[in-house]
Write an enzyme that holds these catalytic residues in place. Sequence first.
Site, short mmCIF file in Angstrom:
data_model
loop_
_atom_site.label_atom_id
_atom_site.label_comp_id
_atom_site.label_asym_id
_atom_site.label_seq_id
_atom_site.Cartn_x
_atom_site.Cartn_y
_atom_site.Cartn_z
CG ASP A 224 -1.93 -1.07 1.29
OD1 ASP A 224 -2.06 -1.78 0.29
OD2 ASP A 224 -2.61 -1.21 2.32
CG ASP A 379 -11.35 -1.76 -0.35
OD1 ASP A 379 -10.42 -2.56 -0.22
OD2 ASP A 379 -11.29 -0.78 -1.10
#
Length: 528
Positions: A224, A379
């Site tokens: 990330d 998500d």
Amino acid sequence: MITLLDYGAGNVRSVINAIESLGERVTPVTSAEDILSAEKLVFPGVGAFGNMMRILHEKQYVAPLKAYLAADRPFLGICLGLQALFDTSEEAPGVPGLGIFPGSVKRFSVDLSIPHIGWNGLGIHKPSRIFNGLSGDEKFYFVHSYHVAPDEASAVLATTDYGYRFVSAVQRGSLIATQFHPEKSGSAGLKLLKNFLDTGLEPVLPVQGSLETRLAKRIIACLDVRTNDQGDLVVTKGDQYDVRERGAVRNLGKPVELAGRYYREGADEITFLNITGFRDFPLKDLPMRQILQETSRHVFVPLTIGGGIRDFTDRDGRSYTALEVAAEYFRAGADKISIGSEAVDIAEAYLETGNGTGTSAIETISQVYGAQAVVISIDPRRVYVSSPEAVDHPVLETEFPGPAGERFCWYQCTVKGGREGRNIDAVTMARACETLGAGEILLNCIDRDGTNQGFDLELIAAVKAAVGIPVIASSGAGCAGHFLEVFTRTQADAALAAGIFHRREVPIGEVKAHLSGKVAIRGETGKG
Ligand code: 1PR
């Protein structure tokens, strides 16, 4: 000097990088004459069969290609560059191929995830110089929904098993073509490429116990990435998506360095997520592009980039399509793009009308680059309910009751890194995206992210049961045992982790050692 036939439809950067890493220079074909004068020609076909043949005709490359191949000069076709050599393809009925090998290209007809994505072995049928120094047990990276079916057995160099046995490489004289991607197959792939370039090598036949091969479960390292408060692009990691610790963005290292480390440690794939992509103007987000460019020069496994793949209008009023954004990333070395927030909007619109628009990011990118290049990053967050009737979403009975003892839950999709919940669940979302042309699901779970408690098996099993495309399990890995659990208790095709790899708590090698002998993986001896 290697001549590369790039007809402008996808990522050829990785082939160039792989060949250059072997000390060779690459020149692209810019005219028909370049094909005829090539010493060694590499054709890394990308995209869809019909589109490829159309461009080859438009550029008037067909006749020189046929002449080059008829003269038995060194040629390496990769993926679609193999399929192009056949008469016809089910992908584009009525469009003739080059017809170098009699036979056709067929769509996989198996009850397994399609595309066939990942690392699989080779059953070797005849000697070739490309096998010098290989044991024959190595796995190579495949990503395709169609495979060749030659009429002549003598053409078959290697086969691979996926539901049934298909032809994964052919050779006739100096003409070699592979369905797998040597340029994305780590050190074994580089070795094979080097052998192709060295035309003086003798043919060898590796000793193999059997022709049988198995697709490996993939281990993916995820980075990330975002800018920290000092303005540097760093690898960060959240706990349930919160990446700040005592107010500052956690900094776990430099993206290019970490990607290199994971490649050396045996990661089967690397994913970069620009987690603030929803804020920035992606086309101007040069650092992410630079990260890909630098990484793809040294890392020869598939690279996925996510974050900010969407249509947008910049400050100067110039509009870009998601397809243009994706194209920018493919040119920089990405093999797949991953769409997050935008995919939720697209799926919602699709569910409302029952139709695709034909212009969405999923549809347009899939059409040009192929379904295998389009990953959907979901998500979801678990929402507990007291009964299956409580909401208008698919609900499952959970082993882990909620705070008020609720025995049921559904998984709500979110956008903008979990900041906003939407009225669509993960199962419906995955199914809609598959219908629209997505090739893979990256299934995160906000509740498990960064917790080290293990993957959310209930979520993964539910999504996997709903789609026919590969599903990557993500979020929550805390030990090697969690990978074994996700591969034995669900049908997940790959498992992704971040925190345990970044903090060196569990190296990739330890995960693979734990799986070895129990689950097919890349890197073990024998064909797994
Ligand atoms: O919406 O298309 O711009 O894409 C943004 C992308 O960034 C999405 O793929 C979304 O998942 C991701 N993202 C956004 N915010 C965050 C955050 O953490 N605040 N990260 C975020 C998502 C989840 C995983 C993580 C696994 C494994 N990170 O990628 O790597 O959960 O972690 P673990 O092994 O440590 O548990 P768009």
